[in-house]
Every structure is written in C-alpha cells, then in structure tokens.
Design a protein around this motif. Structure first.
Motif, mmCIF file in Angstrom:
data_model
loop_
_atom_site.group_PDB
_atom_site.id
_atom_site.type_symbol
_atom_site.label_atom_id
_atom_site.label_comp_id
_atom_site.label_asym_id
_atom_site.label_seq_id
_atom_site.Cartn_x
_atom_site.Cartn_y
_atom_site.Cartn_z
ATOM 1 N N ILE A 99 0.863 -1.180 0.000
ATOM 2 C CA ILE A 99 0.000 0.000 0.000
ATOM 3 C C ILE A 99 0.899 1.229 0.000
ATOM 4 C CG2 ILE A 99 -1.767 1.275 1.278
ATOM 5 C CD1 ILE A 99 -2.506 -1.394 2.606
ATOM 6 N N ILE A 100 0.610 2.176 -0.879
ATOM 7 C CA ILE A 100 1.406 3.398 -0.937
ATOM 8 C C ILE A 100 0.741 4.454 -0.059
ATOM 9 C CG2 ILE A 100 2.271 5.223 -2.438
ATOM 10 C CD1 ILE A 100 2.209 3.045 -4.707
ATOM 11 N N PRO A 101 1.476 4.927 0.957
ATOM 12 C CA PRO A 101 0.910 5.948 1.848
ATOM 13 C C PRO A 101 0.806 7.303 1.145
ATOM 14 C CG PRO A 101 3.160 5.448 2.478
ATOM 15 C CD PRO A 101 2.813 4.523 1.358
ATOM 16 N N ILE A 102 -0.257 8.033 1.457
ATOM 17 C CA ILE A 102 -0.456 9.369 0.900
ATOM 18 C C ILE A 102 -0.280 10.364 2.042
ATOM 19 C CG2 ILE A 102 -2.066 10.907 -0.287
ATOM 20 C CD1 ILE A 102 -3.492 8.234 -1.238
ATOM 21 N N ASN A 103 0.810 11.136 1.974
ATOM 22 C CA ASN A 103 1.114 12.102 3.021
ATOM 23 C C ASN A 103 0.311 13.378 2.754
ATOM 24 O OD1 ASN A 103 2.266 13.998 4.754
ATOM 25 N ND2 ASN A 103 4.302 13.070 4.581
ATOM 26 N N LYS A 104 -0.594 13.718 3.661
ATOM 27 C CA LYS A 104 -1.459 14.890 3.502
ATOM 28 C C LYS A 104 -1.004 16.074 4.367
ATOM 29 C CE LYS A 104 -4.797 13.326 0.811
ATOM 30 N NZ LYS A 104 -5.262 13.971 -0.381
ATOM 31 N N GLY A 105 0.223 16.020 4.881
ATOM 32 C CA GLY A 105 0.738 17.139 5.671
ATOM 33 C C GLY A 105 0.534 16.993 7.168
ATOM 34 N N LYS A 106 -0.674 16.636 7.592
ATOM 35 C CA LYS A 106 -0.951 16.453 9.020
ATOM 36 C C LYS A 106 -1.311 15.004 9.350
ATOM 37 C CE LYS A 106 -2.204 21.119 10.079
ATOM 38 N NZ LYS A 106 -2.820 21.955 11.060
ATOM 39 N N PHE A 107 -1.562 14.218 8.332
ATOM 40 C CA PHE A 107 -1.894 12.811 8.521
ATOM 41 C C PHE A 107 -1.505 12.030 7.277
ATOM 42 C CE2 PHE A 107 -5.653 14.928 6.846
ATOM 43 C CZ PHE A 107 -6.035 14.110 5.794
ATOM 44 N N ILE A 108 -1.516 10.707 7.427
ATOM 45 C CA ILE A 108 -1.225 9.818 6.299
ATOM 46 C C ILE A 108 -2.484 9.032 6.001
ATOM 47 C CG2 ILE A 108 0.080 7.784 5.554
ATOM 48 C CD1 ILE A 108 2.425 8.856 7.182
ATOM 49 N N LYS A 109 -2.797 8.976 4.740
ATOM 50 C CA LYS A 109 -3.978 8.257 4.286
ATOM 51 C C LYS A 109 -3.523 6.995 3.563
ATOM 52 C CE LYS A 109 -8.021 9.251 1.429
ATOM 53 N NZ LYS A 109 -8.655 10.268 0.579
ATOM 54 N N LEU A 110 -4.113 5.873 3.923
ATOM 55 C CA LEU A 110 -3.839 4.618 3.234
ATOM 56 C C LEU A 110 -5.121 4.184 2.533
ATOM 57 C CD1 LEU A 110 -1.942 2.575 5.979
ATOM 58 C CD2 LEU A 110 -0.956 3.900 4.123
ATOM 59 N N VAL A 111 -5.057 4.069 1.216
ATOM 60 C CA VAL A 111 -6.200 3.599 0.443
ATOM 61 C C VAL A 111 -5.906 2.158 0.054
ATOM 62 C CG1 VAL A 111 -7.623 3.935 -1.601
ATOM 63 C CG2 VAL A 111 -6.679 5.919 -0.402
ATOM 64 N N ILE A 112 -6.761 1.261 0.518
ATOM 65 C CA ILE A 112 -6.561 -0.160 0.294
ATOM 66 C C ILE A 112 -7.072 -0.523 -1.106
ATOM 67 C CG2 ILE A 112 -6.979 -2.476 1.223
ATOM 68 C CD1 ILE A 112 -5.727 -0.415 3.258
ATOM 69 N N PRO A 113 -6.161 -0.990 -1.976
ATOM 70 C CA PRO A 113 -6.602 -1.353 -3.329
ATOM 71 C C PRO A 113 -7.372 -2.674 -3.321
ATOM 72 C CG PRO A 113 -4.255 -1.762 -3.071
ATOM 73 C CD PRO A 113 -4.725 -1.133 -1.798
ATOM 74 N N SER A 114 -8.236 -2.840 -4.291
ATOM 75 C CA SER A 114 -8.978 -4.097 -4.430
ATOM 76 C C SER A 114 -8.016 -5.196 -4.859
ATOM 77 C CB SER A 114 -10.083 -3.944 -5.474
ATOM 78 O OG SER A 114 -11.012 -2.988 -5.053
ATOM 79 N N LEU A 115 -8.338 -6.406 -4.492
ATOM 80 C CA LEU A 115 -7.479 -7.536 -4.834
ATOM 81 C C LEU A 115 -7.763 -8.036 -6.245
ATOM 82 C CD1 LEU A 115 -7.714 -9.662 -1.578
ATOM 83 C CD2 LEU A 115 -5.835 -8.205 -2.286
ATOM 84 N N THR A 116 -6.699 -8.414 -6.929
ATOM 85 C CA THR A 116 -6.860 -9.050 -8.234
ATOM 86 C C THR A 116 -7.087 -10.547 -8.001
ATOM 87 O OG1 THR A 116 -4.504 -9.539 -8.430
ATOM 88 C CG2 THR A 116 -5.258 -7.415 -9.312
ATOM 89 N N GLU A 117 -7.560 -11.230 -8.996
ATOM 90 C CA GLU A 117 -7.792 -12.677 -8.884
ATOM 91 C C GLU A 117 -6.486 -13.411 -8.556
ATOM 92 O OE1 GLU A 117 -10.153 -15.908 -8.588
ATOM 93 O OE2 GLU A 117 -10.857 -13.894 -9.028
ATOM 94 N N GLU A 118 -5.409 -12.979 -9.205
ATOM 95 C CA GLU A 118 -4.101 -13.595 -8.977
ATOM 96 C C GLU A 118 -3.666 -13.419 -7.523
ATOM 97 O OE1 GLU A 118 0.369 -12.556 -10.363
ATOM 98 O OE2 GLU A 118 -1.101 -12.703 -11.987
ATOM 99 N N ARG A 119 -3.855 -12.214 -6.980
ATOM 100 C CA ARG A 119 -3.475 -11.917 -5.597
ATOM 101 C C ARG A 119 -4.327 -12.731 -4.613
ATOM 102 N NH1 ARG A 119 -0.153 -11.084 -1.859
ATOM 103 N NH2 ARG A 119 -0.569 -9.426 -0.386
ATOM 104 N N ARG A 120 -5.589 -12.908 -4.925
ATOM 105 C CA ARG A 120 -6.474 -13.711 -4.063
ATOM 106 C C ARG A 120 -5.969 -15.150 -3.974
ATOM 107 N NH1 ARG A 120 -11.831 -10.933 -3.890
ATOM 108 N NH2 ARG A 120 -11.710 -9.367 -5.497
ATOM 109 N N LYS A 121 -5.603 -15.713 -5.118
ATOM 110 C CA LYS A 121 -5.090 -17.090 -5.143
ATOM 111 C C LYS A 121 -3.785 -17.206 -4.357
ATOM 112 C CE LYS A 121 -7.264 -18.419 -9.482
ATOM 113 N NZ LYS A 121 -7.076 -18.718 -10.901
#
Length: 177
Positions: A85-107
């Motif tokens: 997960i790539i953190p997004i630095n917003k200056g006062k906090f860090i936002k983590l957006v969880i990407p959806s899983l691909t079929e390959e990643r699920r397996k």
C-alpha cells in the motif's frame, strides 16, 4: 492436565487468528499495521505508539501522528513494510487507500493461508505429542494413561476443527470481496 493442554491449544488458536487478521484482503483493517515499527530516536517503536490509527471507511485508513515531525518517518516505515500500500502524506496525517485484490493476488493469499493452516496444525500436533510423552512418563496404569491420551486427542481434534473453520471463513471472505 486437560485444562493445561486446552490453554496451550488456545494460545495457538489465538496466534493463528491474529496472523490471519493481518492479511490484507481489500478491506481496511488496523490490525494489518500492528507489525509496523518506526525508527524513532534510534529505537524501533510500534506505529500505534506514535500515532492514532482509524478506519474511515472500508477502503481507507487514517494515521495521525502525535507529533508532525514523525510524519515522514511513519511514511517511510509503511513503504518499507512491504504491505503493498502506498501511503499518501497529507501534511498532518497519512492516508492509506486499500486497493482491491486481483484474482491472482487472491489465489496467492489463499495459497499462503494454506501454509499457515498447516503450520498451525503442526503446532497443535506437537503439543499433543509432548503431552502424550508426559502422560507416558507420569502414569503407569494403562487405563488411566489411555483416558488422558484420549482427552488430549479430543482437545487436539477440537482445536484443529476450530482452526479449519477460521481458515474456511477467511478464504470465503477473500474470494467474496
């Protein structure tokens, strides 16, 4: 003795649940950050000691450091953690957006879960083996020995069943998302 073995088996069950809860499955979950440490004044400090961590919605986690000077340290630690997960630095906090899983990643995750399941079962069986040895040393009466061995076997079966149920539920969750 039955209470003693159940306590050991519970510990393995707890550890197994904790291990599976840290797996990223496309949903925001603060437990996935539990193992992240931050280099803070030449010491490794758990992330949750330096910030508040909250789930905003099913795909977003917000990390608010107690001190803004730690923002970049926390960001670097998350990148190094191999969370994917790539953190997004917003200056006062860090936002983590969880990407959806691909079929390959699920397996791939399910395959890893299979290994974790086998490791947990091996741990349970090792406890059974250790207690069976202990029973053999402590008891000379065959009937008593068999009774305790059966108790150990029943407890082991019960916990293997519990772990398999957790495994099945986790895999359903992974495939469902």
């Amino acid at each position: 003795m039955k209470k003693e073995i159940k306590e050991k088996l519970k510990q393995i069950l707890y550890y197994y649940k904790k291990t599976l809860s840290k797996i990223r499955i496309g949903k925001a979950n603060t437990e996935m950050l539990d193992d992240i440490t931050v280099e803070y004044y030449k010491n490794k400090v758990p992330l949750y000691h330096l910030s508040s961590i909250e789930v905003i919605n099913s795909k977003t986690i917000l990390i608010k450091p107690w001190e803004n000077t730690n923002l970049s340290l926390i960001e670097k630690s998350i990148i190094k953690s191999n969370l994917g997960i790539i953190p997004i630095n917003k200056g006062k906090f860090i936002k983590l957006v969880i990407p959806s899983l691909t079929e390959e990643r699920r397996k791939e995750i399910i395959k890893r879960n299979n290994l974790k399941l086998e490791q947990a079962k091996i741990s349970l069986r090792n406890i059974r083996k250790a207690y069976n040895k202990k029973i053999m040393k402590e008891f000379s009466e065959k009937d008593l020995m068999e009774k305790y061995k059966n108790d150990v076997q029943e407890a082991t079966k019960e916990y293997i069943s519990k772990i398999e149920k957790i495994f099945e539920n986790k895999n359903k969750e992974i495939l469902k998302i």
